[in-house]
Motif scaffolding. Structure first.
Motif, mmCIF file in Angstrom:
data_model
loop_
_atom_site.group_PDB
_atom_site.id
_atom_site.type_symbol
_atom_site.label_atom_id
_atom_site.label_comp_id
_atom_site.label_asym_id
_atom_site.label_seq_id
_atom_site.Cartn_x
_atom_site.Cartn_y
_atom_site.Cartn_z
ATOM 1 N N GLY A 253 0.784 -1.221 0.000
ATOM 2 C CA GLY A 253 0.000 0.000 0.000
ATOM 3 C C GLY A 253 0.823 1.282 0.000
ATOM 4 N N ALA A 254 2.078 1.217 -0.449
ATOM 5 C CA ALA A 254 2.876 2.453 -0.598
ATOM 6 C C ALA A 254 2.734 2.948 -2.045
ATOM 7 C CB ALA A 254 4.328 2.165 -0.261
ATOM 8 N N ASP A 255 3.182 4.187 -2.293
ATOM 9 C CA ASP A 255 3.041 4.782 -3.628
ATOM 10 C C ASP A 255 4.425 4.913 -4.254
ATOM 11 O OD1 ASP A 255 2.820 6.438 -5.814
ATOM 12 O OD2 ASP A 255 1.461 7.872 -4.852
ATOM 13 N N ILE A 256 4.671 4.161 -5.319
ATOM 14 C CA ILE A 256 6.012 4.125 -5.935
ATOM 15 C C ILE A 256 6.441 5.493 -6.469
ATOM 16 C CG2 ILE A 256 5.258 3.445 -8.275
ATOM 17 C CD1 ILE A 256 8.472 2.303 -6.487
ATOM 18 N N THR A 257 5.483 6.336 -6.867
ATOM 19 C CA THR A 257 5.893 7.640 -7.407
ATOM 20 C C THR A 257 6.524 8.483 -6.294
ATOM 21 O OG1 THR A 257 3.683 8.570 -7.132
ATOM 22 C CG2 THR A 257 4.172 7.622 -9.273
#
Ligand code: NAD
Ligand code: UDX
Length: 462
Positions: free
Chosen positions: A261-265
């Motif tokens: 649930g992390a955001d790669i951007t």
């Protein structure tokens, strides 16, 4: 200086046109008659921003000519570039047959006077010496022919063996910004052991090194790195392998982001601000493709293998990429469940924006897999739809615009981040679709805007 470029593809034509633009006298040789005819009329056979303009001004100033006649090119040039393709063989090695034909052809047409023969093609390490040998073979063939023709003509042959040197000058341009990259290189690498040849190469590139044609003329001079032949050849492979590995790394992290649930951007931004890591080439997505990364990484793995070394990290970078190429398919299955009988629309086909190149494009894998699973595939690509180029494409209906593409689709997959895809009428497109699913294979679109437009938005690792 007088230059001959043999092989006028993405690299050769850009090199020839840019060298003519900076004032050299260039003859471009290609054995494809249709291409030569087109280039003579000032048209570029490839789509590359700014290239046609440079070609046309060089033709007008008389600095460039195009021919199928290698002997005219060899006799004109004091510097002879080999810029033919080195495509991959099924084993992963480079197919060097075109380089071989050209090297022999140069030897068979040498007619005296010192020449620098430059390997610009990406060639297996050790090819510099091999090219020298092939040129010598070409000379020997020429001698045999002339001897058979009569003693008088034999007398005209000078002693060629000491009359040329081979230099490795690997090319680092990117498709889609090839002209810009040629005038604004990060470095110029010159491999060879002849000071005379290296000096001539430095003279050739002096206007570029001095930034006379750069977009920012205040920058310091372009670094020129002189190395031995093998190191120059290795620099090319190592640079591409490093960049491809960097992308595989960020794709691996993106896949973990998807699960936790992390955001790669945001993650890419956060690590890219570390100057030791750098922000470039951290764009997660559906994997790397194109005419260089896949073939060059495989060729380096193969070379290592030939020397009894298993390149484990590079093999992992390749296998992460192979899996990543299927990530859009997995996401489609999660969103639509059964794909049989569904219609999927691809936004973009080329392996990256601003090029017409479909070589090893991730879109091709996706089309094949979707067809295998019984889905109907449509596509819209700004350049492929316009030019009607279909080389390498099958199993896909190419539409003329994005709205026609959306009509009746169950899902769209953004495959190539063409700039114009940022301003499509997505609300209208969503209404035309049976299910408004958007798989953003390049994390190019704004998720909130897509949701407002009526889409179920799915990115890669965000
Ligand atoms: P390409 O396939 O676009 O062009 C090769 C050209 O050579 C074609 O026009 C072909 O007709 C011509 N040719 C083949 N045999 C010939 C012969 N015997 N005589 C004359 N012409 C002949 O290839 P490309 O993409 O320009 O790549 C060329 C080389 O540069 C390759 O080794 C590649 O790995 C390397 N390279 C490519 C890029 C890139 O972005 N495309 C970047 C850096 C390096
Ligand atoms: C590459 C090298 O960058 C260039 O120096 C060399 O001369 C030829 O090979 P090119 O293949 O034209 O250039 O394009 P590049 O911009 O490097 O992209 C290659 C692939 O990696 C594309 O499929 C692109 O979509 C992908 N990519 C690139 C990513 O997935 N993420 C990134 O962050 C950067």
């Amino acid at each position: 200086m007088r230059v001959c470029v043999i092989g006028t593809g993405y690299v050769g034509l850009v090199t020839g046109a840019c060298l003519a633009h900076i004032g050299h006298s260039v003859i471009c040789v290609d054995n494809n008659e249709e291409k030569v005819k087109l280039m003579k009329s000032g048209q570029s056979p490839i789509f590359e921003p700014g290239l046609s303009e440079i070609m046309q001004s060089a033709i007008q100033s008389g600095n460039i000519e195009f021919t199928t006649d290698i002997s005219a090119g060899v006799s004109h040039g004091e510097i002879l570039f080999i810029a033919v393709g080195t495509p991959p063989l099924p084993t992963g090695e480079s197919d060097t047959r075109y380089v071989e034909a050209v090297a022999r052809g140069i030897g068979a047409n040498l007619d005296g006077g010192y020449k620098v023969i430059v390997n610009k093609s990406t060639v297996p390490i050790g090819s510099g010496d091999w090219v020298r040998m092939l040129v010598m073979d070409g000379i020997a063939e020429q001698k045999t022919l002339v001897t058979a023709g009569g003693a008088a003509s034999q007398e005209k042959l000078p002693e060629y063996a000491s009359e040329f040197d081979v230099v490795s000058n690997p090319e680092f341009l990117r498709e889609g910004s090839a002209v810009y990259d040629t005038f604004n290189p990060d470095r110029i690498v010159l491999g060879g052991n002849s000071p005379r040849a290296i000096d001539m190469m430095k003279e050739l590139y002096a206007p570029i090194v001095e930034r006379n044609f750069a977009s920012d003329k205040s920058l310091p001079q372009v670094p020129v790195l002189a190395t031995d032949l093998s190191s120059a050849e290795m620099i090319k492979y190592a640079a591409n392998a490093f960049l491809a590995t960097k992308i595989s790394f960020i794709n691996e992290v993106a896949n973990i982001c998807d699960r936790v649930g992390a955001d790669i951007t945001q993650v890419a931004k956060g690590i890219g601000l570390d100057s030791r890591i750098g922000s470039k080439f951290l764009q997660a997505g559906i994997g790397w493709g194109g005419s260089c990364f896949p073939k060059d990484v495989s060729a380096l793995v193969h070379t290592a293998d030939d020397y009894g070394y298993e390149a484990q990290l590079l093999k992992a970078a390749v296998s992460v990429n192979e899996r990543q190429r299927l990530i859009a398919l997995e996401k489609l299955q999660q969103a639509l469940k059964i794909l049989k009988g569904k219609t999927v629309g691809l936004l973009g086909l080329t392996f990256k924006p601003d090029t017409d190149d479909l070589r090893d494009a991730p879109a091709l894998n996706l089309i094949e897999q979707l067809n295998r699973l019984g889905a109907k595939v449509k596509a819209y690509d700004p350049i492929i739809s316009q030019t009607g180029m279909r080389h390498g494409l099958s199993g896909v209906l190419v539409e003329t615009d994005a709205e026609r593409l959306a009509d009746g689709c169950d899902a769209l997959v953004l495959v190539t981040e063409w700039e114009q895809f940022s301003n499509l009428d997505y609300a209208k497109m969503a209404k035309l679709m049976s299910h408004a699913v958007m798989i953003d294979g390049r994390n190019f679109l704004d998720p909130e805007t897509m949701v407002r437009a009526g889409f179920q938005y799915i990115g890669v690792g965000r």
